[in-house]
Design a protein around this motif. Sequence first.
Motif, short mmCIF file in Angstrom:
data_model
loop_
_atom_site.label_atom_id
_atom_site.label_comp_id
_atom_site.label_asym_id
_atom_site.label_seq_id
_atom_site.Cartn_x
_atom_site.Cartn_y
_atom_site.Cartn_z
N HIS A 169 0.83 -1.21 0.00
CA HIS A 169 0.00 0.00 0.00
C HIS A 169 0.86 1.26 0.00
N ALA A 170 1.88 1.29 0.85
CA ALA A 170 2.76 2.46 0.88
C ALA A 170 3.44 2.67 -0.46
N ALA A 171 3.84 1.57 -1.10
CA ALA A 171 4.52 1.68 -2.40
C ALA A 171 3.60 2.30 -3.44
N THR A 172 2.31 1.97 -3.41
CA THR A 172 1.36 2.53 -4.38
C THR A 172 1.24 4.04 -4.21
N VAL A 173 1.03 4.48 -2.97
CA VAL A 173 0.89 5.91 -2.70
C VAL A 173 2.20 6.63 -3.00
N LEU A 174 3.31 6.04 -2.62
CA LEU A 174 4.60 6.67 -2.87
C LEU A 174 4.90 6.76 -4.37
N SER A 175 4.49 5.76 -5.12
CA SER A 175 4.67 5.80 -6.57
C SER A 175 3.92 6.99 -7.17
N LEU A 176 2.70 7.22 -6.70
CA LEU A 176 1.92 8.36 -7.16
C LEU A 176 2.59 9.68 -6.78
N ALA A 177 3.04 9.78 -5.51
CA ALA A 177 3.71 11.00 -5.07
C ALA A 177 4.99 11.25 -5.90
N ASN A 178 5.74 10.20 -6.16
CA ASN A 178 6.95 10.33 -6.98
C ASN A 178 6.61 10.79 -8.40
N TYR A 179 5.53 10.24 -8.94
CA TYR A 179 5.11 10.60 -10.30
C TYR A 179 4.77 12.09 -10.39
N VAL A 180 3.95 12.56 -9.44
CA VAL A 180 3.58 13.98 -9.43
C VAL A 180 4.82 14.85 -9.20
N ALA A 181 5.67 14.43 -8.26
CA ALA A 181 6.89 15.20 -7.96
C ALA A 181 7.78 15.33 -9.19
N GLU A 182 7.89 14.26 -9.96
CA GLU A 182 8.72 14.29 -11.17
C GLU A 182 8.13 15.25 -12.21
N LYS A 183 6.79 15.23 -12.34
CA LYS A 183 6.14 16.06 -13.34
C LYS A 183 6.25 17.56 -13.03
N ILE A 184 6.25 17.92 -11.75
CA ILE A 184 6.28 19.36 -11.40
C ILE A 184 7.70 19.88 -11.19
N GLU A 185 8.66 18.98 -11.12
CA GLU A 185 10.01 19.37 -10.70
C GLU A 185 10.63 20.43 -11.62
N LYS A 186 10.44 20.29 -12.91
CA LYS A 186 11.07 21.21 -13.85
C LYS A 186 10.52 22.63 -13.70
N ASP A 187 9.19 22.75 -13.62
CA ASP A 187 8.56 24.07 -13.54
C ASP A 187 8.54 24.63 -12.12
N HIS A 188 8.62 23.75 -11.12
CA HIS A 188 8.55 24.20 -9.72
C HIS A 188 9.67 23.52 -8.92
N PRO A 189 10.90 23.92 -9.15
CA PRO A 189 12.02 23.22 -8.51
C PRO A 189 12.08 23.37 -6.99
N ASP A 190 11.38 24.37 -6.45
CA ASP A 190 11.42 24.60 -5.00
C ASP A 190 10.20 24.03 -4.27
N VAL A 191 9.33 23.34 -4.99
CA VAL A 191 8.10 22.79 -4.41
C VAL A 191 8.31 21.32 -4.08
N ALA A 192 7.83 20.90 -2.92
CA ALA A 192 7.89 19.50 -2.52
C ALA A 192 6.49 18.93 -2.39
N ILE A 193 6.35 17.66 -2.66
CA ILE A 193 5.09 16.94 -2.47
C ILE A 193 5.15 16.25 -1.11
N ASP A 194 4.14 16.51 -0.28
CA ASP A 194 4.08 15.94 1.07
C ASP A 194 3.02 14.84 1.07
#
Length: 303
Positions: free
Chosen positions: A1-26
Motif C-alpha cells: 500500500h505504501a509503495a502505491t501511494v509513494l509511486s503516485l507522489a513520486n510521479y507527481v513530484a517528477e512532473k512538477i520538478e522542472k517548472d517548480h524546482p522549489d516545491v515538494a510533495i508531502d
Amino acid sequence: HAATVLSLANYVAEKIEKDHPDVAIDTLAYQYTRKAPKTLRPRKNVIVRLCSIECNFAQPLEHPSNAAFAQDLKDWSKLTDRLAIWDYTTDFPNYLMPFPNYRVLGPNLRFFHQNGVRGMFEQGAYQSTGAEMAELRAWLLAQLMWDPYQDEKALTREFLEGYYGPAAEPIGQYLNLMADAAKDTNMVIWVGPDTPFFTFDTMVEAEKLWRQAALRTAGDPDLAWRVRQARLAPNYVWLARWNEFKPEADRRGLSWFLPATREELAQEWLKDTQGPGPSGWVPVTHVNEGGRTPQQWVEGLGK
C-alpha cells in the motif's frame, strides 16, 4: 500500500520538478500506508510524513508497546532524508479529559531527532480552547521542538511555577499521579473516562491536590481562574463516572467532598467552560473532535 501511494507522489513530484524546482510533495505514511516499502525510495522533492496514530502515549516510542511504529520510523529514515512526523498529543473523543502523556513528549521528540526526522507537526485539540493542560503542552512542545535535549522535567516545573504560581506544587504532584496511574495502560488517543487508570482512589487523591491548588490561589483572580480551567479535566471524569464513584464513597463510609448532586457539579463545570474569563479568553466550543459542545455533553450525562 505504501509503495502505491509513494509511486503516485513520486510521479507527481517528477512532473512538477522542472517548472517548480522549489516545491515538494508531502504525502502521509498513515495507517495502511505506514510501513515503509522494501526498495522504492521517495524522490528528493517528496516529503514522507509518518503518523503515530496507533501508538501508546502512556509510554515513550522506545517502549516495547510501540516497537512496531519505532521500526517503521527507522525503516523510513533509511529511505529518505525528508522524513516528517504527524504526532498526536490529545485524546480526540475527550479533549477535556486527563490524557497523561506529559512524560513522553521529551523522549519522543529526542527519538524523532535521533532517527533523522526533519519536520514535526504536533496535533492537539485544534478546534477549541479548554483541552486538558493545553497551555502546558503548547509551551513544552514549543521548547522541545526548538531543542529536544532540554530537561522536560525542569521545563514543566518552569511552566507550572510561571502559570499557576503557588499552585505549581500540587498540580505537579497531580501530573505525576496521573502519569503513574496510566503507565501500564495502552493509552491510545481514543480512550474514554471509563479507562482503567481512572480508579476511585486515584481520583480521590487527584481531588485532594486540586483542592490544595484552589486554596493556594484563592486570593488571585487570574491564578484562580487558571486553576478552575485546569480542573475541568478531573471534573470531567467525576461527572462521567458519578454513578459509580458516588456509591463507592457511600460503601466506604467516606464523606463526599464534591457537590451533593451531579447536576450541581455539571452546572459549575459548564459555567467554567463558558466564562466569563479574562480579557482575550474564548469559551470552550468542543469537548471532542466530533463537535459535541459542553452544553450537549452535560445534557447527555443524566442525573
